[in-house]
Design an enzyme around this catalytic site. Structure first.
Site, PDB file in Angstrom:
ATOM      1  N   GLU A 101      -0.892  -5.302   8.917  1.00 23.53           N
ATOM      2  CA  GLU A 101       0.116  -4.508  10.024  1.00 23.53           C
ATOM      3  C   GLU A 101      -0.522  -4.553  11.423  1.00 23.53           C
ATOM      4  O   GLU A 101      -1.515  -4.222  11.646  1.00 23.53           O
ATOM      5  CB  GLU A 101       0.327  -3.079   9.466  1.00 23.53           C
ATOM      6  CG  GLU A 101       0.831  -2.831   8.226  1.00 23.53           C
ATOM      7  CD  GLU A 101       1.002  -1.360   7.618  1.00 23.53           C
ATOM      8  OE1 GLU A 101       0.833  -0.255   8.810  1.00 23.53           O
ATOM      9  OE2 GLU A 101       1.375  -1.134   6.757  1.00 23.53           O
ATOM     10  N   LYS A 137      -1.055  -9.191   3.267  1.00 22.54           N
ATOM     11  CA  LYS A 137      -0.377  -8.651   4.652  1.00 22.54           C
ATOM     12  C   LYS A 137      -0.934  -7.662   5.420  1.00 22.54           C
ATOM     13  O   LYS A 137      -1.856  -6.930   4.653  1.00 22.54           O
ATOM     14  CB  LYS A 137       0.979  -7.986   3.897  1.00 22.54           C
ATOM     15  CG  LYS A 137       1.869  -7.287   4.839  1.00 22.54           C
ATOM     16  CD  LYS A 137       3.263  -7.105   4.511  1.00 22.54           C
ATOM     17  CE  LYS A 137       3.184  -5.666   3.612  1.00 22.54           C
ATOM     18  NZ  LYS A 137       2.991  -4.637   4.718  1.00 22.54           N
ATOM     19  N   ASP A 148       0.858  -1.382   0.091  1.00 20.55           N
ATOM     20  CA  ASP A 148       0.299   0.049   0.026  1.00 20.55           C
ATOM     21  C   ASP A 148       0.772   1.403   0.119  1.00 20.55           C
ATOM     22  O   ASP A 148       0.258   2.308   0.012  1.00 20.55           O
ATOM     23  CB  ASP A 148      -0.919  -0.047   1.074  1.00 20.55           C
ATOM     24  CG  ASP A 148      -0.274  -0.009   2.617  1.00 20.55           C
ATOM     25  OD1 ASP A 148       0.852  -0.097   2.608  1.00 20.55           O
ATOM     26  OD2 ASP A 148      -1.155   0.230   3.454  1.00 20.55           O
ATOM     27  N   SER A 149       2.219   1.092   0.069  1.00 23.34           N
ATOM     28  CA  SER A 149       3.141   2.087  -0.277  1.00 23.34           C
ATOM     29  C   SER A 149       2.926   2.755  -1.516  1.00 23.34           C
ATOM     30  O   SER A 149       3.240   3.933  -1.749  1.00 23.34           O
ATOM     31  CB  SER A 149       4.803   1.750  -0.145  1.00 23.34           C
ATOM     32  OG  SER A 149       4.893   0.429  -1.135  1.00 23.34           O
ATOM     33  N   GLU A 199       9.853  -3.962   9.775  1.00 26.06           N
ATOM     34  CA  GLU A 199      10.267  -2.650   9.499  1.00 26.06           C
ATOM     35  C   GLU A 199      10.962  -1.627  10.390  1.00 26.06           C
ATOM     36  O   GLU A 199      10.161  -1.335  11.444  1.00 26.06           O
ATOM     37  CB  GLU A 199       9.151  -2.029   8.698  1.00 26.06           C
ATOM     38  CG  GLU A 199       9.328  -0.552   8.295  1.00 26.06           C
ATOM     39  CD  GLU A 199       8.619  -0.176   7.367  1.00 26.06           C
ATOM     40  OE1 GLU A 199       7.382  -0.783   6.985  1.00 26.06           O
ATOM     41  OE2 GLU A 199       8.322   0.986   6.693  1.00 26.06           O
ATOM     42  N   ASP A 253      -0.936  -6.178  -0.037  1.00 25.08           N
ATOM     43  CA  ASP A 253      -1.481  -5.310   1.258  1.00 25.08           C
ATOM     44  C   ASP A 253      -2.903  -5.073   1.349  1.00 25.08           C
ATOM     45  O   ASP A 253      -3.622  -4.916   0.350  1.00 25.08           O
ATOM     46  CB  ASP A 253      -0.662  -3.866   1.149  1.00 25.08           C
ATOM     47  CG  ASP A 253       0.491  -3.854   2.192  1.00 25.08           C
ATOM     48  OD1 ASP A 253       0.475  -4.828   3.214  1.00 25.08           O
ATOM     49  OD2 ASP A 253       1.457  -3.118   1.992  1.00 25.08           O
TER      50      ASP A 253
HETATM   51  O1  KIV Z   1       3.651  -1.100   1.610  1.00 23.96           O
HETATM   52  C1  KIV Z   1       4.806  -1.486   1.185  1.00 23.96           C
HETATM   53  O2  KIV Z   1       5.550  -1.349   0.459  1.00 23.96           O
HETATM   54  C2  KIV Z   1       5.473  -2.302   2.623  1.00 23.96           C
HETATM   55  C3  KIV Z   1       6.947  -2.666   2.591  1.00 23.96           C
HETATM   56  C4  KIV Z   1       7.690  -1.339   2.965  1.00 23.96           C
HETATM   57  C5  KIV Z   1       7.124  -3.696   3.533  1.00 23.96           C
HETATM   58  O3  KIV Z   1       4.866  -2.561   3.689  1.00 23.96           O
END
Ligand code: KIV
Length: 270
Positions: free
Chosen positions: A121, A119, A52-53, A188, A91
């Site tokens: 968090e 994924k 989600d970056s 992270e 994500d």
């Molecule tokens: O969203 C993302 O790209 C991430 C990575 C930096 C681990 O969570």
């Protein structure tokens, strides 16, 4: 010495567990589109993360919080079209897994878009969600340390686990998520010694970003690898500068991770 070659067969959770057992590091890249995903497959990148970056790297937001399910699905579909061999993680956006039921509904959509794993968090509070998803056949990558969706609670993008209390909390979270059945764990921005303690303590493979050299794998965001980030984080490296072209940059990153050259001390928190 490792030299990158195209992945021969699809990478699975079992492949990555075996690599941990054999002490072989695996490579992960956070990327968002079909051509980069195809290049990752050619370079032998075992896992790709549709992170989600993308809210910041592609869409111009100043955090990951505005990212929606529709945006994640659009990019997971693109990556899945470009890459048939790497393990694809998707994500789950902010608040889409706030309860186990919500997580099941939304994880189903990410998997149906082409991901092989979702994924999420957060710490021990997610143990029930991890159980709910993994019992139903959805692999889960957990994410501890600096969790960007909680940036306002954490008070900024800061290293986590520098004091013993917080380090103990992260260690305990990792143990509980491992016990609940999580398949991978992103660490992270934590001190290298803490990342090593966690990696040694859990059965699942760990993937570090700003967590030193001792995790089972490394992940970097493609924009950082290619020098596209205006103010790159300390833990990242512009591999394009040295390599001169994009395939070369990805190859150099893969080589340096496999050969234990990256991350260097200058990319590490102590
Ligand atoms: O969203 C993302 O790209 C991430 C990575 C930096 C681990 O969570």
């Amino acid at each position: 010495m490792y030299a990158p070659t195209e992945l021969e067969k699809p990478v699975t959770v079992q492949t990555l567990r075996k690599m941990k057992a054999d002490g072989e590091k695996f490579i992960t890249v956070a990327l968002y589109d079909a051509p980069m995903a195809a290049m990752a497959q050619k370079t032998g990148v075992e896992a790709v993360l549709v992170g989600d970056s993308l809210g910041m790297t592609v869409l111009g937001y100043d955090s990951t919080i505005p990212v929606t399910m529709e945006q994640m699905i659009y990019h997971v579909e693109a990556v899945a079209r470009g890459n048939k061999k790497s393990l694809i993680m998707g994500d789950m956006p902010f608040m889409t897994y706030a309860t186990p039921e919500l997580a099941l509904t939304n994880a189903t959509r990410i998997m149906q878009a082409g991901a092989h794993m979702v994924k999420i968090e957060g710490g021990a509070w997610l143990a029930e969600t991890v159980r709910m998803l993994t019992d139903r056949g959805i692999p889960v990558c957990a994410h501890l340390g600096l969790t960007p969706q909680s940036v306002h609670k954490l008070g900024g993008y800061r290293v986590q686990g520098r004091d013993e209390d917080r380090a103990g909390e992260i260690l305990d979270d990792a143990a509980q998520l491992d016990e609940a059945g999580a398949d991978l764990l992103v660490l992270e921005c934590v001190p290298a010694a803490l990342a090593k303690r966690i990696t040694d303590a859990v059965s699942l493979p760990t993937i570090g970003i700003g967590a030193g050299r001792e995790t089972d794998a490394q992940v970097l965001v493609i924009n950082d690898i290619l020098g596209l980030t205006e103010q790159p984080p300390k833990f990242s490296k512009n591999f394009l500068q040295e390599a001169g072209n994009i395939p070369g940059a990805l190859r150099k990153y893969a080589e340096d991770v496999k050969n234990g050259v990256f991350p260097e001390d200058s990319h590490t928190f102590y």
